[in-house]
Each structure stands twice: as structure tokens, then as C-alpha cells.
Design an enzyme around this catalytic site. Sequence first.
Site, PDB file in Angstrom:
ATOM      1  N   SER A   6      46.563  43.873  38.460  1.00 52.45           N
ATOM      2  CA  SER A   6      46.497  45.012  37.537  1.00 52.45           C
ATOM      3  C   SER A   6      47.757  45.059  36.704  1.00 52.45           C
ATOM      4  CB  SER A   6      46.358  46.310  38.321  1.00 52.45           C
ATOM      5  OG  SER A   6      46.742  47.390  37.491  1.00 52.45           O
ATOM      6  N   HIS A  31      43.065  42.559  35.386  1.00 56.04           N
ATOM      7  CA  HIS A  31      42.548  43.927  35.514  1.00 56.04           C
ATOM      8  C   HIS A  31      43.339  44.837  34.584  1.00 56.04           C
ATOM      9  CE1 HIS A  31      40.488  47.181  37.725  1.00 56.04           C
ATOM     10  NE2 HIS A  31      41.624  47.840  37.649  1.00 56.04           N
ATOM     11  N   ASP A  33      43.817  48.638  33.191  1.00 57.88           N
ATOM     12  CA  ASP A  33      43.556  50.045  33.508  1.00 57.88           C
ATOM     13  C   ASP A  33      43.730  50.912  32.270  1.00 57.88           C
ATOM     14  OD1 ASP A  33      43.039  50.094  36.399  1.00 57.88           O
ATOM     15  OD2 ASP A  33      45.040  49.216  36.541  1.00 57.88           O
ATOM     16  N   MET A  35      43.491  54.601  30.733  1.00 52.50           N
ATOM     17  CA  MET A  35      43.515  56.017  31.149  1.00 52.50           C
ATOM     18  C   MET A  35      43.748  56.899  29.933  1.00 52.50           C
ATOM     19  SD  MET A  35      45.848  55.758  34.565  1.00 52.50           S
ATOM     20  CE  MET A  35      45.754  54.339  35.674  1.00 52.50           C
ATOM     21  N   HIS A  64      38.904  48.467  33.348  1.00 56.26           N
ATOM     22  CA  HIS A  64      38.578  49.619  34.194  1.00 56.26           C
ATOM     23  C   HIS A  64      38.849  50.891  33.389  1.00 56.26           C
ATOM     24  CE1 HIS A  64      39.891  51.992  38.089  1.00 56.26           C
ATOM     25  NE2 HIS A  64      38.828  52.526  37.510  1.00 56.26           N
ATOM     26  N   MET A  66      39.168  54.598  32.953  1.00 60.75           N
ATOM     27  CA  MET A  66      39.357  55.907  33.604  1.00 60.75           C
ATOM     28  C   MET A  66      39.465  56.923  32.481  1.00 60.75           C
ATOM     29  SD  MET A  66      41.943  54.540  36.508  1.00 60.75           S
ATOM     30  CE  MET A  66      42.208  53.028  35.583  1.00 60.75           C
ATOM     31  N   MET A 135      37.196  52.567  44.672  1.00 62.79           N
ATOM     32  CA  MET A 135      38.610  52.935  44.613  1.00 62.79           C
ATOM     33  C   MET A 135      39.130  53.204  46.024  1.00 62.79           C
ATOM     34  SD  MET A 135      39.468  52.803  41.431  1.00 62.79           S
ATOM     35  CE  MET A 135      41.165  53.340  41.684  1.00 62.79           C
ATOM     36  N   ASP A 173      40.044  48.504  44.547  1.00 60.73           N
ATOM     37  CA  ASP A 173      41.187  48.779  43.673  1.00 60.73           C
ATOM     38  C   ASP A 173      42.059  49.887  44.249  1.00 60.73           C
ATOM     39  OD1 ASP A 173      42.923  49.056  41.534  1.00 60.73           O
ATOM     40  OD2 ASP A 173      41.411  49.839  40.148  1.00 60.73           O
TER      41      ASP A 173
HETATM   42  C1  DX5 Z   1      44.847  53.051  39.725  1.00 57.57           C
HETATM   43  C2  DX5 Z   1      44.433  51.758  39.057  1.00 57.57           C
HETATM   44  C3  DX5 Z   1      44.755  50.555  39.852  1.00 57.57           C
HETATM   45  C4  DX5 Z   1      46.209  50.418  40.222  1.00 57.57           C
HETATM   46  C5  DX5 Z   1      46.394  49.393  41.275  1.00 57.57           C
HETATM   47  O1  DX5 Z   1      44.326  54.118  39.014  1.00 57.57           O
HETATM   48  O2  DX5 Z   1      43.048  51.752  38.810  1.00 57.57           O
HETATM   49  O3  DX5 Z   1      44.263  49.399  39.194  1.00 57.57           O
HETATM   50  O4  DX5 Z   1      46.983  50.105  39.131  1.00 57.57           O
HETATM   51  O5  DX5 Z   1      47.755  49.327  41.562  1.00 57.57           O
HETATM   52  P1  DX5 Z   1      48.269  49.122  43.037  1.00 57.57           P
HETATM   53  O6  DX5 Z   1      47.756  47.788  43.483  1.00 57.57           O
HETATM   54  O7  DX5 Z   1      49.730  49.179  42.899  1.00 57.57           O
HETATM   55  O8  DX5 Z   1      47.707  50.239  43.866  1.00 57.57           O
HETATM   56 ZN    ZN Z   2      42.085  49.834  38.183  1.00 56.45          ZN
END
Ligand code: DX5
Ligand code: ZN
Length: 234
Positions: A6, A31, A33, A35, A64, A66, A135, A173
Amino acid sequence: MLIAPSLLSCDFAKMGDEIVRIEKAGADLVHLDVMDGHFVPNITIGPSIIKALRPHTRLPFDVHLMIEHPLDYIDAFADAGADIITFHVEASSGIDETIEKIRSRGIVPGLVIKPRTPASAVFPYLDKIGMVLVMTVEPGFGGQSFMADMMSKLIEIRAECERRGLELLLEVDGGVSEKTISAVADAGADISVSGTGVFKAKDTAGAIRSLKGSDDKDSGLFNAILGKAAKHFQ
Ligand code: DX5
Ligand code: ZN
């Protein structure tokens, strides 16, 4: 086990270089993320950054979302070069419509469930998607502790897929590290996301190697599911 580092834990000032570094170190996917500050209390990257990163690697982009209204942004992430787009069942867009939109762009659709959402929330959609992401932390931030009790959801989802003769990728994740990966592997996940576990390791290649484990799982299903859609993955 396939590993999807990620980028949330990478050096944001050097994202292009960080992608090259993890590809060389043996990552299988990237990956990303996304947000929006509404669905989760954090803001990260959007389509323009993903588009800028696309030429830096041939690895598939696992995006991903969010965000509260994923449907409104599918075209933007498709144009940016996503290969897989996962969105939350808890978000506000119509789930069927969003899956359809992702598929219409030739991208693999996936559904994500937060820790408090039961596995059964994805059951009505299993025949239309290529991946379920479970998750193992509350979404929003990297570096949180792994919730081992989520592993029963993977087993439930896999059992439901088998009952219906469906082949799907299961991804985990949050909080995946060398300490927690064995629980993920035992529960039958195909892909593990890892942010801090990869980017904060002193030896990136060593960390990815040990997360993958010695049991060299056949990635045939991954290739089959991605191969139908992926523009970048060969
Ligand atoms: C959290 C993200 C994850 C996160 C994973 O909201 O979706 O992808 O960054 O990071 P680690 O492996 O540090 O938990
Ligand atoms: Zn993620």
C-alpha cells in the site's frame, strides 16, 4: 500469497521511485488507497496522481476507494489506469450500478467490507465481482493493529463461493506484517495488502519474500481474473 504494498506508507514525495522500488523487490500489485475525508476521516490521493504513476510500472493497479460516492468517480479512475477497483458496500452509491460501471470500463470490480460489516453483505454480488476485500483495520490510516477475528469472514466468503461454484480473489487489508501473515494465509487469502510491513522494513525485498511465504501458491486464478480485464498486466 500475492503481495500488494500500500503506497499509503511510502515516501509521498517520491511516489514514482517508490513504485519502481517495490516492483524490483517482488511486489505483485500496487495498492492505492483513495480517501475523501467523508467516508473516512483522512484525505489521500485521487485520479490525477494515479494517472501520473501509471507509466512507472507494469504491475496491476489495485485501487481501493474509501469514498462516499464511488460511482461518480469510476470513469476518472478507469482513465487513470486502474486494473481493479474496489469500493465499500457501506458507501452511498448503488452497488449493482457501480459494479456494472466498473465492468463496462473493462476493469475488475471488487467489494470491500469494514470490520463491523458481516461477510453476508457481499453475498448478493459474488457472481458479478472478481474480488472481495476484507478489512482487518478500520479504514482511514496505515499502521494500525491487525484484527485476527476477521479471518472467519474469509472462510465464510470462500465457503459461499464454493457452494455456488464461483472463483473469486480474496484480499486482506490492514495490519498485515510478518507477524500476522500466517493467520491470513491459513484463512485462505489470495492477496495481502501491506503498507507499513513493506515500506517501513529495512529490507524491502526480504519483507515481501517473507510475506509471500514458502508455499508458492498458484497465481492462475489471479491471472485468469486480471487477464480478462487488465490493460497493463502481462
Ligand atoms: C487503510 C488502508 C490500508 C492501509 C494498510 O485504510 O486501506 O491499505 O494503508 O496499511 P498497513 O499495512 O500499515 O495497515
Ligand atoms: Zn487499502
